[in-house]
Design a protein around this motif. Structure first.
Motif, PDB file in Angstrom:
ATOM      1  N   VAL A 124       0.820  -1.289  -0.055  1.00 51.76           N
ATOM      2  CA  VAL A 124      -0.018   0.017  -0.002  1.00 51.76           C
ATOM      3  C   VAL A 124       0.841   1.166  -0.054  1.00 51.76           C
ATOM      4  CG1 VAL A 124      -1.872   1.084   1.292  1.00 51.76           C
ATOM      5  CG2 VAL A 124      -1.759  -1.311   1.502  1.00 51.76           C
ATOM      6  N   GLY A 125       0.440   2.186  -0.951  1.00 51.84           N
ATOM      7  CA  GLY A 125       1.306   3.264  -1.082  1.00 51.84           C
ATOM      8  C   GLY A 125       1.352   4.244   0.106  1.00 51.84           C
ATOM      9  N   ILE A 126       0.221   4.300   0.761  1.00 46.70           N
ATOM     10  CA  ILE A 126      -0.132   5.618   1.795  1.00 46.70           C
ATOM     11  C   ILE A 126       0.278   4.881   3.112  1.00 46.70           C
ATOM     12  CG2 ILE A 126      -1.835   7.158   2.565  1.00 46.70           C
ATOM     13  CD1 ILE A 126      -0.859   7.481  -0.337  1.00 46.70           C
ATOM     14  N   ASP A 127       0.397   5.688   4.087  1.00 42.85           N
ATOM     15  CA  ASP A 127       0.627   5.111   5.513  1.00 42.85           C
ATOM     16  C   ASP A 127      -0.781   4.564   6.041  1.00 42.85           C
ATOM     17  OD1 ASP A 127       3.286   5.626   5.983  1.00 42.85           O
ATOM     18  OD2 ASP A 127       3.108   7.566   6.852  1.00 42.85           O
ATOM     19  N   GLU A 128      -0.660   3.858   6.999  1.00 44.55           N
ATOM     20  CA  GLU A 128      -1.703   3.113   7.592  1.00 44.55           C
ATOM     21  C   GLU A 128      -2.747   4.235   8.166  1.00 44.55           C
ATOM     22  OE1 GLU A 128      -3.051  -0.619  10.252  1.00 44.55           O
ATOM     23  OE2 GLU A 128      -0.969   0.035  10.216  1.00 44.55           O
ATOM     24  N   CYS A 129      -2.077   5.302   8.890  1.00 51.23           N
ATOM     25  CA  CYS A 129      -2.936   6.046   9.508  1.00 51.23           C
ATOM     26  C   CYS A 129      -3.868   7.029   8.713  1.00 51.23           C
ATOM     27  CB  CYS A 129      -2.232   7.072  10.468  1.00 51.23           C
ATOM     28  SG  CYS A 129      -0.971   7.984   9.510  1.00 51.23           S
ATOM     29  N   GLU A 130      -3.597   6.977   7.362  1.00 56.93           N
ATOM     30  CA  GLU A 130      -4.508   7.819   6.437  1.00 56.93           C
ATOM     31  C   GLU A 130      -5.638   7.003   6.031  1.00 56.93           C
ATOM     32  OE1 GLU A 130      -3.858  10.949   4.986  1.00 56.93           O
ATOM     33  OE2 GLU A 130      -2.116  11.262   5.993  1.00 56.93           O
ATOM     34  N   TYR A 131      -5.543   5.850   6.367  1.00 55.19           N
ATOM     35  CA  TYR A 131      -7.029   4.888   6.026  1.00 55.19           C
ATOM     36  C   TYR A 131      -7.961   4.719   7.305  1.00 55.19           C
ATOM     37  CZ  TYR A 131      -4.970   3.511   1.632  1.00 55.19           C
ATOM     38  OH  TYR A 131      -4.483   3.331   0.386  1.00 55.19           O
ATOM     39  N   SER A 132      -8.445   5.921   7.616  1.00 50.34           N
ATOM     40  CA  SER A 132      -9.540   5.823   9.052  1.00 50.34           C
ATOM     41  C   SER A 132     -10.577   6.716   8.641  1.00 50.34           C
ATOM     42  CB  SER A 132      -8.673   6.106  10.215  1.00 50.34           C
ATOM     43  OG  SER A 132      -8.271   7.343  10.095  1.00 50.34           O
ATOM     44  N   PRO A 133     -11.515   6.676   9.558  1.00 49.32           N
ATOM     45  CA  PRO A 133     -12.897   7.546   9.220  1.00 49.32           C
ATOM     46  C   PRO A 133     -12.419   8.960   9.286  1.00 49.32           C
ATOM     47  CG  PRO A 133     -13.339   5.772  10.608  1.00 49.32           C
ATOM     48  CD  PRO A 133     -12.003   5.670  10.528  1.00 49.32           C
ATOM     49  N   LYS A 134     -11.453   9.363  10.216  1.00 50.69           N
ATOM     50  CA  LYS A 134     -11.247  10.817  10.431  1.00 50.69           C
ATOM     51  C   LYS A 134     -10.149  11.440   9.625  1.00 50.69           C
ATOM     52  CE  LYS A 134     -13.348  11.077  14.701  1.00 50.69           C
ATOM     53  NZ  LYS A 134     -13.288  11.430  16.210  1.00 50.69           N
ATOM     54  N   GLU A 135      -9.773  10.590   8.513  1.00 47.52           N
ATOM     55  CA  GLU A 135      -8.400  10.945   7.780  1.00 47.52           C
ATOM     56  C   GLU A 135      -8.825  11.193   6.394  1.00 47.52           C
ATOM     57  OE1 GLU A 135      -5.594  12.073   8.931  1.00 47.52           O
ATOM     58  OE2 GLU A 135      -6.202  11.722  11.103  1.00 47.52           O
ATOM     59  N   LYS A 136      -7.977  11.512   5.701  1.00 46.49           N
ATOM     60  CA  LYS A 136      -8.105  11.585   4.195  1.00 46.49           C
ATOM     61  C   LYS A 136      -8.827  10.747   3.448  1.00 46.49           C
ATOM     62  CE  LYS A 136      -5.286  13.137   0.122  1.00 46.49           C
ATOM     63  NZ  LYS A 136      -4.145  13.277  -0.635  1.00 46.49           N
ATOM     64  N   TYR A 137      -8.636   9.193   3.629  1.00 44.73           N
ATOM     65  CA  TYR A 137      -9.094   8.347   2.894  1.00 44.73           C
ATOM     66  C   TYR A 137     -10.338   7.634   3.363  1.00 44.73           C
ATOM     67  CZ  TYR A 137      -5.274   9.192   0.082  1.00 44.73           C
ATOM     68  OH  TYR A 137      -4.090   9.825  -0.855  1.00 44.73           O
ATOM     69  N   LYS A 138     -10.918   8.157   4.414  1.00 45.56           N
ATOM     70  CA  LYS A 138     -12.186   7.642   4.962  1.00 45.56           C
ATOM     71  C   LYS A 138     -12.351   6.408   5.663  1.00 45.56           C
ATOM     72  CE  LYS A 138     -14.402  11.440   2.278  1.00 45.56           C
ATOM     73  NZ  LYS A 138     -15.628  11.743   1.522  1.00 45.56           N
ATOM     74  N   TYR A 139     -11.822   5.229   5.073  1.00 47.21           N
ATOM     75  CA  TYR A 139     -12.047   3.956   5.129  1.00 47.21           C
ATOM     76  C   TYR A 139     -10.786   3.303   5.625  1.00 47.21           C
ATOM     77  CZ  TYR A 139     -16.314   5.367   2.576  1.00 47.21           C
ATOM     78  OH  TYR A 139     -17.401   5.805   2.147  1.00 47.21           O
TER      79      TYR A 139
END
Length: 176
Positions: free
Chosen positions: A109-124
């Motif tokens: 996965v290209g993006i950091d794990e923290c970016e994949y969460s409801p309150k972050e950029k990728y929402k899911y």
């Protein structure tokens, strides 16, 4: 028994993580059989019966691919559509040839794990984004297992960072 590793990467030679994982897996031919879809089918014309026969030979199968555009490479979707046929993978008394087989995903996965969460950029979460694969494999009665993921390739691609992924991936496979 060996684990079948189905690698789906449209340009493995330019890969950093997936290529390195394959190099490591190739050191253990007694444990892993690597099946590179793009190498076997450079024209993307899948020999469905050959793929089905290969799948039938293994009880443990891992699909390894880069996660981009919030999904799998298109060739993996095509493979799923063409290989998991009615009467073989599901839907009849003779179907469910994949039933009971352990199946998992190994995803870079290209993006950091923290970016994949409801309150972050990728929402899911990645778990949520991979849910269609879980449903697909459960539908055909496979034993879908938790996925392996390695995050952050777009942000950090040093040799040390890449090497750090190898024992994690091997540990995942050994516990699979």
């Amino acid at each position: 028994m060996k684990t079948l590793i189905v690698v789906i990467h449209p340009n493995i030679e330019s890969s950093i993580i997936n290529k390195r994982w394959m190099e490591e897996l190739n050191k253990h031919p007694d444990k892993y059989y690597i099946h590179e879809l793009h190498k076997v089918y450079p024209d993307e014309k899948i020999e469905v019966k050959a793929e089905q026969k290969l799948i039938e030979q293994y009880d443990k199968i891992v699909f390894q691919f880069p996660f981009y555009w919030f999904n799998c490479p298109p060739f993996f979707k095509k493979w799923l559509d063409e290989v998991l046929t009615y009467g073989w993978a599901y839907g009849s008394k003779s179907g469910y040839k994949v039933g009971g087989k352990k199946i998992a995903l190994a995803v870079s996965v290209g993006i950091d794990e923290c970016e994949y969460s409801p309150k972050e950029k990728y929402k899911y979460t990645l778990d949520e984004l991979l849910r269609p694969f879980e449903l697909t494999f459960e539908y055909i009665k496979a034993d879908y297992r938790p996925f392996f993921s390695y995050y952050g390739i777009e942000l950090n691609s040093t040799k040390e960072w890449v090497e750090k992924s190898v024992p994690s991936y091997l540990g995942f496979l050994n516990n699979f």
